[in-house]
Design a protein around this motif. Structure first.
Motif, PDB file in Angstrom:
ATOM      1  N   CYS A  16       0.994  -8.319   4.861  1.00 32.40           N
ATOM      2  CA  CYS A  16       0.195  -7.100   5.011  1.00 32.40           C
ATOM      3  C   CYS A  16       1.181  -5.958   5.223  1.00 32.40           C
ATOM      4  CB  CYS A  16      -0.797  -7.216   6.173  1.00 32.40           C
ATOM      5  SG  CYS A  16      -0.029  -7.260   7.815  1.00 32.40           S
ATOM      6  N   SER A  27      -4.121 -10.997   8.722  1.00 30.87           N
ATOM      7  CA  SER A  27      -4.043 -10.516   7.350  1.00 30.87           C
ATOM      8  C   SER A  27      -2.832 -11.092   6.625  1.00 30.87           C
ATOM      9  CB  SER A  27      -3.992  -8.988   7.335  1.00 30.87           C
ATOM     10  OG  SER A  27      -3.949  -8.490   6.018  1.00 30.87           O
ATOM     11  N   GLU A  70      -4.200  -4.371   4.017  1.00 30.05           N
ATOM     12  CA  GLU A  70      -4.064  -5.734   3.511  1.00 30.05           C
ATOM     13  C   GLU A  70      -3.257  -5.761   2.216  1.00 30.05           C
ATOM     14  OE1 GLU A  70      -8.037  -4.105   2.140  1.00 30.05           O
ATOM     15  OE2 GLU A  70      -6.821  -4.112   3.959  1.00 30.05           O
TER      16      GLU A  70
END
Length: 415
Positions: A100, A93, A118
Motif C-alpha cells: 500500500c 492493505s 491501496e
C-alpha cells in the motif's frame, strides 16, 4: 512520465482488486464440474472466508509499538494521525495487495497528514536500496464508473495534481523527496513491491473447498429425502403423487385380482462423510500454505491445547509475523523520515535516521507461566553476565513497559 505510470497501474489494478474480492468473500468462482446442471449449481453457491482468515490472523498479530531512539520525534507525527487506525489499515492493505502507499501532505497549519492508498490506486518506480520511490502516481478520487477524477503525480521536490486529466495545481517543497511512500510485504529482487498474503495456492484450496461445499449442499437434499421405490403395482393402479408419497406417514396399497401385493423399498442413503473428509484435506493444504492450523479454520481438535502448545503449533505463523515486522518497520520508518523532512522543510539525509529502530509488541502475548519463565531466566543470566537484561530488552520479550510507580511491596512498607 505520468503516462507510463498510468499504464503500469492499469496493468496491476485488476489483480489487486481480485485479491480484495477474495478477502471480502465476494468472488464468484466458476465451477468446471460436468455432473451438476448449471441451474442447480447456481442455487447452491457457497461462501468461504479462508483467504480473509489467513490475512486477519497475521494482521491481528502485528501490533506496532513505536520507535526506539527517536531523535527526530517522528512518533509524534504518527500520534496526531490516528495511529490506532493508521498502522492497522496500512498492515491490512499491504497483506492483501502486497503493498500500500502513504500519501503525505501538509495542512494549512503546517502539520503533516498521512493517508493510506491501496495498491489498486497507486504505483511508482522504487529505489531498491532505500525503499523510497523515485517517482509516484496515485488516483485520489474516482467517479461512479471507476474513472480517475483526481490524480497526483509525485516527483522529488514537488507534487502535481491533475483534475480530469489536466494539470490543476503544483505543490513544491524543500525535502527533495517523493511524498508517496510504499509499505511493502515480503519484497525481493524479483518483486520489489512484494507478494500478497492471498497466494495462488491459497486461492486454489479455497475454490476447491467451495466446490466441495456446493456439492455437499446438493447431496444433502438427497440425504434428507432418500429415494424410495415400489415394485409389483398393477398396471391399472392409479399413479402416486410424488410429493404425497414422500411426506405421508401412511400409504395404503390393495391387492390386485390375483391376490398379489406390491413391495416397497428404499435406496441406500447417501453418506456425507466423503465431503467432510475432502473438506478437511483441503483445509490441511490451506493451513500448510498459510502457516495456520486446523483450529484456525474451524476444525477443532479433540484435546484443548495449552499456551505453549498453541505457540508450538503456530511456529510457522510466528516466523512469518517476525518477517512481516521487519518489512513493515522499514516502511513506517521511511514514512516518518519523509514526513519529518516535509514538516520541517529540511532535506534530512536518510542515514541520519539509521539509529531509530521500529519496535513491535510480541507476536504472542505471554501468559503467567511464560512471564515466570522469563523472570527466572533473566535472573540467572544477569547473575552470570551482570546487566545483560534490563528494562528495554525485557520490555521487548514481555510486551510490557517498565512501571513508573513504586513496587507494591515498597508502597506497603511505607504505609
Amino acid at each position: 512520465m505520468i503516462e507510463d505510470l498510468r499504464r503500469k497501474l492499469e496493468k496491476h489494478e485488476k489483480r489487486v482488486n481480485l485479491k480484495y474480492k477474495y478477502y471480502d468473500c465476494k468472488k464468484i468462482d466458476y465451477d468446471p464440474g460436468i455432473v451438476i446442471p448449471v441451474g442447480i449449481r447456481q442455487r447452491y453457491l457457497s461462501v468461504l472466508g479462508w483467504c480473509a482468515k489467513a490475512v486477519d490472523i497475521l494482521a491481528d498479530r502485528l501490533v506496532f509499538k513505536g520507535f526506539d531512539n527517536d531523535i527526530f520525534s517522528i512518533e509524534e507525527i504518527f500520534n496526531i494521525n490516528n495511529p490506532d487506525i493508521f498502522f492497522d489499515s496500512a498492515i491490512l492493505s499491504a497483506l492483501i495487495g502486497s503493498c500500500c502507499f502513504v500519501y503525505i501532505t501538509k495542512d494549512k497549519e503546517g502539520s503533516v497528514r498521512l493517508q493510506i492508498i491501496e495498491g489498486s490506486n497507486a504505483t511508482g518506480n522504487i529505489d531498491p536500496i532505500t525503499g523510497l520511490l523515485k517517482e509516484g502516481y496515485a488516483v485520489l478520487e474516482r467517479d461512479n464508473y471507476g474513472r480517475a477524477n483526481l490524480e497526483a503525480y509525485f516527483l522529488p521536490g514537488k507534487t502535481e495534481i491533475y483534475a480530469k486529466g489536466k494539470k490543476a495545481v503544483v505543490f513544491n517543497h524543500k525535502s527533495n523527496l517523493v511524498n508517496l511512500v510504499p509499505i511493502i510485504y515480503r519484497p525481493d529482487a524479483v518483486r520489489p513491491f512484494g507478494r500478497s498474503r492471498i497466494t495462488r495456492p491459497a486461492i486454489y484450496f479455497q475454490k476447491h473447498a467451495k466446490r466441495t461445499l456446493e456439492r455437499s449442499d446438493i447431496s444433502a437434499e438427497f440425504y434428507s429425502f432418500p429415494q424410495k421405490y415400489v415394485v409389483g403395482l398393477s398396471p391399472d393402479a392409479e399413479p402416486l403423487e410424488k410429493w404425497k408419497a414422500t411426506i405421508s406417514s401412511m400409504l395404503q396399497f390393495n391387492k390386485d385380482d390375483k391376490g398379489e401385493s406390491p413391495k416397497l423399498g428404499q435406496f441406500a442413503q447417501q453418506s456425507m462423510s466423503p465431503f467432510t473428509e475432502q473438506l478437511r484435506t483441503l483445509a490441511s493444504g490451506f493451513a500448510g500454505e498459510t502457516g495456520l492450523t486446523l483450529d484456525d479454520l474451524g476444525f477443532v481438535t479433540d484435546n484443548p491445547s495449552s499456551a505453549e502448545a498453541i505457540k508450538a503449533s503456530h511456529e510457522t505463523l510466528r516466523i512469518t509475523a517476525r518477517k512481516a515486522q521487519r518489512c513493515f518497520g522499514s516502511g513506517f520508518l521511511n514514512v516518518g523520515y519523509v514526513a519529518r523532512c516535509l514538516e520541517d522543510d529540511i532535506p534530512y539525509r536518510r542515514n541520519q535516521f539509521y539509529q531509530t529502530r521500529p519496535m513491535w509488541y510480541p507476536v504472542f502475548e505471554p501468559d503467567v507461566a511464560t512471564l515466570s519463565g522469563i523472570g527466572d531466566a533473566a535472573i540467572k543470566i544477569n547473575q552470570s553476565i551482570p546487566g545483560y537484561f534490563g528494562k528495554d530488552n525485557l520490555s521487548e520479550l514481555t510486551g510490557f513497559d517498565a512501571s513508573t510507580e513504586p513496587p507494591v511491596v515498597e508502597a506497603m512498607n511505607e504505609e
